[in-house]
Design an enzyme around this catalytic site. Structure first.
Site, PDB file in Angstrom:
ATOM      1  N   ARG A   1       0.868  -1.216  -0.191  1.00  0.00           N
ATOM      2  CA  ARG A   1      -0.135   0.114   0.030  1.00  0.00           C
ATOM      3  C   ARG A   1       0.917   1.293  -0.052  1.00  0.00           C
ATOM      4  NH1 ARG A   1      -3.378  -3.210  -1.293  1.00  0.00           N
ATOM      5  NH2 ARG A   1      -5.489  -3.313  -0.187  1.00  0.00           N
TER       6      ARG A   1
ATOM      7  N   HIS B   1      -1.796   0.543  -9.637  1.00  0.00           N
ATOM      8  CA  HIS B   1      -2.273  -0.520  -8.833  1.00  0.00           C
ATOM      9  C   HIS B   1      -2.823  -1.750  -9.448  1.00  0.00           C
ATOM     10  CE1 HIS B   1      -3.835  -0.557  -4.355  1.00  0.00           C
ATOM     11  NE2 HIS B   1      -3.612  -1.579  -4.633  1.00  0.00           N
TER      12      HIS B   1
ATOM     13  N   GLU C   1      -3.723   8.347  -4.978  1.00  0.00           N
ATOM     14  CA  GLU C   1      -4.183   7.415  -5.960  1.00  0.00           C
ATOM     15  C   GLU C   1      -5.664   7.801  -6.324  1.00  0.00           C
ATOM     16  OE1 GLU C   1      -4.030   2.989  -5.200  1.00  0.00           O
ATOM     17  OE2 GLU C   1      -1.962   2.992  -4.706  1.00  0.00           O
TER      18      GLU C   1
END
Length: 328
Positions: free
Chosen positions: A238, A286, A267
């Site tokens: 993360r 991601h 993000e």
């Protein structure tokens, strides 16, 4: 009357269609869950939420008096305030196991792409810069085979990455985690190290921990200074496990050689983020679990979790058993 459900982001269509046959489902994508009136209106009458990334906190739960279960379409569940959910007897679930190999493939692919500078050299060829038959050292990369791979977080995905490195590339495996992993030590000849030692010894450092209060900001200025100047850092966990500004400075100052990143503090990434202009940084959006097969399997499991909770049963992948026990 059908029970109402909120579906939010990345629920695959076959699963969504199946749920719509049984429940009153409203699907939302990338809406402001704190202020969107349509979302809040449906949520106020819903017994379940299924999806990815919805921040679940006291403010949202105050608008969901009938909620029984929140089914995450992900292995991570740091978006869930489990304390608040337990107070209200609301179950939370995730989808572990399914994405292990897919994420490990992605992380190792990013590692290889960073080491061999594949995105940069792809542009080099496509932009017509390859003018001589024999390339020069300006295009050279770094070997992967027989190097030392340090893995921070030896859970399912960490072990799958170790498997690829050990058996596929003859790498020496080091790891750091909360607990020793005798199975990994035996299978991959992996050596346990305290964090500083792992950073100092590894040619490649892979971050693959969950985001918890203990791991938030775990890798920062001090840790980058511990790494070899030739080290390559990969983050597949993360974004907030790393102090991003410290990573930027480490790359700018030559404290590490390069980085491969699938996750970020913010993000989507802001267009003015310095990481986006660095040739020695490989970036992906991601993509860890993002294959057709894996996303569909995750959605199916999330749907099973959701339906079990709506029936008052214990879901297969309950992350806060306290909520279920109190319902019994």
């Amino acid at each position: 009357m059908k029970k109402k459900i909120v579906a939010y982001n990345r629920v695959e269509q076959p699963v969504l269609d199946d749920l719509k046959e049984k429940y009153d489902v409203r699907f939302f994508k990338n809406v402001d869950t704190k202020n969107d009136p349509e979302f809040l209106g449906h949520l106020s009458e819903s017994e379940g939420i299924i999806g990815l990334g919805t921040p679940i906190d006291a403010e949202l739960l105050d608008n969901a008096p009938n909620l029984k279960i929140i089914s995450n379409v992900s292995v991570g569940y740091n978006n869930l305030d489990l304390g608040e959910m337990n107070k209200r007897n609301i179950m939370g679930t995730n989808t572990p196991g399914i994405l292990t190999d897919t994420v490990a493939d992605a992380v190792f692919g990013i590692l290889a792409a960073t080491a061999r500078r594949i995105p940069e050299l792809d542009h080099f060829v496509k932009n017509g810069e390859w003018q001589a038959e024999a390339i020069g050292e300006e295009c050279y990369g770094i070997n992967i085979h027989h190097k030392t791979l340090g893995i921070i977080g030896m859970g399912r995905i960490g072990k799958a990455i170790a498997q690829r490195g050990h058996f596929g590339f003859d790498m020496d495996i080091l790891y750091h985690s909360r607990n020793r992993k005798p199975d990994a030590e035996k299978t991959f000849d992996a050596g346990y190290r305290e964090l500083d030692a792992l950073l100092e010894e590894s040619d490649y450092v892979v971050m693959i921990t969950p985001l918890t209060p203990e791991t938030e900001g775990m890798i920062g200025k001090r840790e980058f200074q511990k790494m070899k100047s030739s080290a390559i850092f990969i983050n597949g966990s993360r974004g907030k496990t790393v102090v991003e500004q410290d990573l930027i400075e480490a790359l700018e100052n030559g404290e590490i050689a390069s980085a491969g990143l699938d996750v970020y503090e913010q993000e989507p990434v802001a267009s003015d983020n310095p990481l986006l202009t660095m040739k020695n940084v490989v970036t992906t959006p991601h993509i860890g679990s993002s294959t057709h097969e894996t996303e569909l399997s995750m959605s199916k499991l999330a749907g099973e979790n959701l339906e079990a909770g709506l029936r008052g049963e214990r879901p297969p992948n309950l992350v806060n058993p306290e909520a279920f026990n109190e319902n019994e």
